[in-house]
Scaffold this motif. Structure first.
Motif, PDB file in Angstrom:
ATOM      1  N   GLY A  15     -69.770 -38.689  -8.321  1.00  0.00           N
ATOM      2  CA  GLY A  15     -68.718 -38.406  -7.367  1.00  0.00           C
ATOM      3  C   GLY A  15     -69.211 -38.849  -5.999  1.00  0.00           C
ATOM      4  N   PHE A  16     -68.327 -38.890  -5.045  1.00  0.00           N
ATOM      5  CA  PHE A  16     -68.692 -39.437  -3.741  1.00  0.00           C
ATOM      6  C   PHE A  16     -68.222 -38.544  -2.611  1.00  0.00           C
ATOM      7  CE2 PHE A  16     -68.296 -42.904  -6.701  1.00  0.00           C
ATOM      8  CZ  PHE A  16     -69.461 -43.610  -6.483  1.00  0.00           C
ATOM      9  N   LYS A  17     -69.072 -38.401  -1.595  1.00  0.00           N
ATOM     10  CA  LYS A  17     -68.725 -37.778  -0.323  1.00  0.00           C
ATOM     11  C   LYS A  17     -68.949 -38.832   0.741  1.00  0.00           C
ATOM     12  CE  LYS A  17     -69.846 -33.001  -1.352  1.00  0.00           C
ATOM     13  NZ  LYS A  17     -70.661 -31.844  -0.977  1.00  0.00           N
ATOM     14  N   VAL A  18     -68.054 -38.884   1.694  1.00  0.00           N
ATOM     15  CA  VAL A  18     -68.174 -39.857   2.777  1.00  0.00           C
ATOM     16  C   VAL A  18     -68.040 -39.153   4.116  1.00  0.00           C
ATOM     17  CG1 VAL A  18     -67.330 -41.792   1.385  1.00  0.00           C
ATOM     18  CG2 VAL A  18     -65.704 -40.425   2.697  1.00  0.00           C
ATOM     19  N   VAL A  39     -63.164 -52.286  -8.027  1.00  0.00           N
ATOM     20  CA  VAL A  39     -62.667 -51.433  -6.947  1.00  0.00           C
ATOM     21  C   VAL A  39     -62.370 -50.065  -7.543  1.00  0.00           C
ATOM     22  CG1 VAL A  39     -60.834 -51.077  -5.255  1.00  0.00           C
ATOM     23  CG2 VAL A  39     -61.658 -53.390  -5.719  1.00  0.00           C
ATOM     24  N   PHE A  40     -62.929 -49.002  -6.947  1.00  0.00           N
ATOM     25  CA  PHE A  40     -62.699 -47.636  -7.424  1.00  0.00           C
ATOM     26  C   PHE A  40     -61.774 -46.847  -6.514  1.00  0.00           C
ATOM     27  CE2 PHE A  40     -66.587 -48.868  -9.569  1.00  0.00           C
ATOM     28  CZ  PHE A  40     -66.250 -48.538 -10.871  1.00  0.00           C
ATOM     29  N   TYR A  41     -61.834 -47.068  -5.225  1.00  0.00           N
ATOM     30  CA  TYR A  41     -60.922 -46.443  -4.272  1.00  0.00           C
ATOM     31  C   TYR A  41     -60.455 -47.532  -3.341  1.00  0.00           C
ATOM     32  CZ  TYR A  41     -62.749 -42.012  -5.915  1.00  0.00           C
ATOM     33  OH  TYR A  41     -63.104 -40.950  -6.704  1.00  0.00           O
ATOM     34  N   PRO A  42     -59.169 -47.759  -3.253  1.00  0.00           N
ATOM     35  CA  PRO A  42     -58.110 -46.987  -3.866  1.00  0.00           C
ATOM     36  C   PRO A  42     -58.071 -47.222  -5.375  1.00  0.00           C
ATOM     37  CG  PRO A  42     -57.184 -48.953  -2.885  1.00  0.00           C
ATOM     38  CD  PRO A  42     -58.643 -48.930  -2.529  1.00  0.00           C
ATOM     39  N   MET A  57     -65.947 -35.734   3.806  1.00  0.00           N
ATOM     40  CA  MET A  57     -64.899 -35.459   2.832  1.00  0.00           C
ATOM     41  C   MET A  57     -65.336 -35.933   1.458  1.00  0.00           C
ATOM     42  SD  MET A  57     -61.988 -38.379   3.573  1.00  0.00           S
ATOM     43  CE  MET A  57     -61.123 -38.143   2.043  1.00  0.00           C
ATOM     44  N   GLU A  58     -64.888 -35.215   0.444  1.00  0.00           N
ATOM     45  CA  GLU A  58     -65.176 -35.588  -0.932  1.00  0.00           C
ATOM     46  C   GLU A  58     -64.022 -36.438  -1.456  1.00  0.00           C
ATOM     47  OE1 GLU A  58     -65.920 -33.264  -5.107  1.00  0.00           O
ATOM     48  OE2 GLU A  58     -66.760 -32.408  -3.260  1.00  0.00           O
ATOM     49  N   LEU A  59     -64.345 -37.590  -2.045  1.00  0.00           N
ATOM     50  CA  LEU A  59     -63.309 -38.421  -2.634  1.00  0.00           C
ATOM     51  C   LEU A  59     -62.850 -37.787  -3.942  1.00  0.00           C
ATOM     52  CD1 LEU A  59     -64.745 -42.009  -2.016  1.00  0.00           C
ATOM     53  CD2 LEU A  59     -63.113 -40.720  -0.632  1.00  0.00           C
ATOM     54  N   PRO A  60     -61.562 -37.915  -4.261  1.00  0.00           N
ATOM     55  CA  PRO A  60     -61.048 -37.277  -5.474  1.00  0.00           C
ATOM     56  C   PRO A  60     -61.612 -37.914  -6.742  1.00  0.00           C
ATOM     57  CG  PRO A  60     -59.378 -38.692  -4.493  1.00  0.00           C
ATOM     58  CD  PRO A  60     -60.544 -38.659  -3.545  1.00  0.00           C
ATOM     59  N   GLY A  61     -61.847 -37.095  -7.755  1.00  0.00           N
ATOM     60  CA  GLY A  61     -62.262 -37.590  -9.065  1.00  0.00           C
ATOM     61  C   GLY A  61     -63.718 -38.003  -9.137  1.00  0.00           C
ATOM     62  N   THR A  62     -64.089 -38.515 -10.301  1.00  0.00           N
ATOM     63  CA  THR A  62     -65.435 -39.007 -10.558  1.00  0.00           C
ATOM     64  C   THR A  62     -65.341 -40.352 -11.263  1.00  0.00           C
ATOM     65  OG1 THR A  62     -65.528 -37.860 -12.682  1.00  0.00           O
ATOM     66  CG2 THR A  62     -66.446 -36.692 -10.765  1.00  0.00           C
ATOM     67  N   ILE A  63     -66.484 -41.012 -11.369  1.00  0.00           N
ATOM     68  CA  ILE A  63     -66.584 -42.308 -12.033  1.00  0.00           C
ATOM     69  C   ILE A  63     -67.693 -42.213 -13.070  1.00  0.00           C
ATOM     70  CG2 ILE A  63     -67.207 -44.733 -11.694  1.00  0.00           C
ATOM     71  CD1 ILE A  63     -66.112 -44.380  -8.792  1.00  0.00           C
TER      72      ILE A  63
END
Length: 92
Positions: A15-18, A39-42, A57-63
């Motif tokens: 998961g990602f936080k930015v 490309v994962f986001y969007p 902020m935490e990006l929604p979902g996981t990869i």
């Protein structure tokens, strides 16, 4: 600001936080060990993901990483079109 993280194992879930700072949009891409760019986001469309300037902020979902050989490198590109972000990563 450009952030890069290397995670070498297929099957890893990430998961990602930015921290956008003053940025308003982001594109999160990866390049795997074969050189394939994803490309994962969007997650859909060709417009960068809108973010709120300021804190973290935490990006929604996981990869879930696939089994491609070599490390999976993730790159955040701020305030550029998805197409420009992909071109920049391929040129690097």
């Amino acid at each position: 600001m450009l952030g890069i993280v290397a995670l070498p194992n297929g099957g890893d879930v990430v998961g990602f936080k930015v921290s956008p700072g003053s940025h308003q949009e982001l594109t999160l891409l990866s390049v795997d060990g074969t050189g394939a760019v994803s490309v994962f986001y969007p997650s859909t469309g060709d417009q960068p993901l809108a973010v709120s300037p300021g804190g973290t902020m935490e990006l929604p979902g996981t990869i879930t990483l696939d089994g491609a050989p070599g490390p999976e490198l993730f790159v955040v590109v701020w305030d550029r079109s998805v197409e420009a972000a992909e071109e920049s990563l391929r040129a690097a």
